[in-house]
Design an enzyme around this catalytic site. Structure first.
Site, mmCIF file in Angstrom:
data_model
loop_
_atom_site.group_PDB
_atom_site.id
_atom_site.type_symbol
_atom_site.label_atom_id
_atom_site.label_comp_id
_atom_site.label_asym_id
_atom_site.label_seq_id
_atom_site.Cartn_x
_atom_site.Cartn_y
_atom_site.Cartn_z
ATOM 1 N N HIS A 81 -13.238 1.731 9.170
ATOM 2 C CA HIS A 81 -12.487 0.751 8.535
ATOM 3 C C HIS A 81 -12.878 0.274 7.072
ATOM 4 C CE1 HIS A 81 -9.475 -2.701 9.830
ATOM 5 N NE2 HIS A 81 -9.637 -2.618 8.661
ATOM 6 N N ILE A 140 1.053 -1.245 0.043
ATOM 7 C CA ILE A 140 0.077 0.108 0.050
ATOM 8 C C ILE A 140 0.995 1.283 -0.078
ATOM 9 C CG2 ILE A 140 -1.816 1.340 1.318
ATOM 10 C CD1 ILE A 140 -2.665 -1.480 2.298
ATOM 11 N N GLU A 187 -12.441 -1.499 17.680
ATOM 12 C CA GLU A 187 -13.452 -1.032 16.830
ATOM 13 C C GLU A 187 -14.964 -1.714 17.275
ATOM 14 O OE1 GLU A 187 -12.055 -2.000 12.750
ATOM 15 O OE2 GLU A 187 -10.248 -0.672 13.287
#
Ligand code: NAI
Length: 402
Positions: A283, A153, A260
């Protein structure tokens, strides 16, 4: 009873890959199934595709002797007892790279929005204010982007950022070849001190826990922007909150959090909620239609390759052997306990059945070894039975010459 069973609404791109490879016996389910129904659906299946909600535990795997491989059509593989699968000779595949571009685009978009103070301006206009001003708003062109973690990434973001005219610095624990005009920073501290926007693309785990703490935030330029779409544990959230409230950092975007919410109705518990210069997303860095399609294709291709040639490249729990063209008449896939003499035992058995080895590749990992052998004759039932009953054998399958 189908040869391939797919759960949880896997993208139709997967089905297309199977059909193109001549594998048409496919059953699909739009969701996961409760344990009893799951077993019934899986009985006799050779290849199974799941996403995060279908759990394949050791007990279930033990009841599925026909299962040859598992495809997780997602990134994570925690929902599968991968070690138990390995010990049964079942490789598990996933799709670690299919959403790289989606994350990269989101991060770059956020960098531009934050440099222009759009989050604050957007809420002001919604609230009825028309504060038209250029104060604190900057172009991305000519600014320095610091990429921490120069992997799949990180490199993609750097490439896109350069095309916008940004200068790109990166920091990685491994020596990495810089792409384009990007430059490796001497250290993380150097990157933090020089970057207008810092974006994090490291793995989670102990090595990166609170990598960005109060000290790291203090080392960033005044007014700089921090973006985290990697793992929630990488940033000390209280320290980030402090840095934003004090006006040291100019803004932040977070897609991942230390804890989360588990469901859509559970609110995120974070001191960053309500700060006007912070973008919070649930997310979804890698969640796009394109990434779902790519995941469908990537994992289905890995399953097809394995089913037809034995290639295990990219398996998360298995000795990796790459695809290789057939060298003989028939191909044997043999998984054995990783003990001295295993290969000799296999080769002797083949010789006893009059089979000559044309090519052979072995790879071991932990407790198992995996050999792909091409032979010049037929792998008949007698030799297969002899191989399967040998004490060294974990699993043994034959595939037609690919
Ligand atoms: P990758 O494995 O290709 O790259 C990670 C890089 O970080 C490697 O080059 C590694 O050497 C480097 N690294 C490791 N520890 C480091 C440290 N302490 N300091 C500096 N560099 C370090 O991983 P990829 O695919 O680029 O993913 C990066 C992160 O993004 C992962 O944490 C992944 O879980 C997360 N991710 C988040 C998504 C989202 O929806 N927000 C979607 C996809 C990935």
């Amino acid at each position: 009873m189908a040869q391939i069973v797919l759960f949880e609404n896997i993208h139709p791109s997967a089905r297309e890959v199977f059909l193109a490879a001549g594998l048409a016996d496919i059953a699909t389910y739009s969701s996961s199934l409760p344990p009893a129904e799951l077993f019934e659906a899986l009985r006799g299946a050779e290849l199974v595709g799941i996403r995060s909600r279908t759990h394949l535990d050791a007990e279930l795997l033990a009841r599925l002797p026909d299962l040859r491989a598992v495809g997780c059509f997602c990134i994570g593989t925690n929902q599968v007892a991968t070690e138990a699968a390995m010990m049964r000779g079942v490789p598990v595949f996933n799709a670690p790279f299919s959403n790289t571009r989606s994350v990269a685009e989101l991060v770059l978009g956020e960098a531009i929005l934050l440099l222009r103070r759009v989050p604050e301006k957007n809420s002001r206009v919604h609230a009825g204010h028309w504060d038209k001003s250029a104060a604190g708003a900057y172009e991305a062109r000519g600014k320095t982007l610091g990429v921490v973690g120069y992997g799949n990434i990180g490199t993609q973001i750097g490439t896109l950022a350069e095309s916008l005219g940004m200068r790109v610095l990166f920091h990685d624990v491994e020596a990495k070849l810089p792409l384009g005009n990007m430059r490796a920073a001497g250290s993380l501290a150097e990157l933090l001190a020089q970057s207008d926007v810092v974006t994090l693309h490291v793995p989670g785990g102990a090595g990166t826990h609170k990598l960005i703490d109060a000290q790291a935030l203090a080392a960033m330029k005044k007014g700089a922007i921090l973006i985290n779409a990697s793992r929630g544990t990488v940033v000390d959230i209280d320290a980030l909150h402090q840095s934003l409230v004090s006006g040291h950092l100019g803004g932040a975007a977070l897609d991942v959090f230390p804890v989360e919410p588990k469901s859509a109705d559970e609110p995120l518990d974070s001191p960053l909620r309500g700060l006007p210069n912070v973008i919070l997303t649930p997310h979804i860095g890698g969640s796009t239609q394109e990434s779902q399609e790519n995941i469908g294709r990537e994992v289905a291709e890995k399953l097809v390759r394995f089913a037809q040639s034995g290639a295990t490249k990219g398996a998360v729990n298995f000795p990796e052997l790459p695809f290789q063209d057939a060298g003989g008449h028939a191909r044997l896939l043999h998984v054995h306990r990783n003990l001295p003499g295993a290969l000799a035992a296999l080769d002797n058995l083949l010789a006893e059945h009059g089979l000559n080895i044309v090519s052979q590749r072995l790879q071991t990992q932990g407790e198992i070894g995996y050999v792909i052998t091409d032979v010049d004759g037929d792998l008949g039932d007698a030799v297969m039975a002899a191989l399967r009953s040998h004490p060294i054998t974990v699993r043994c399958d034959r595939v037609l010459a690919p």
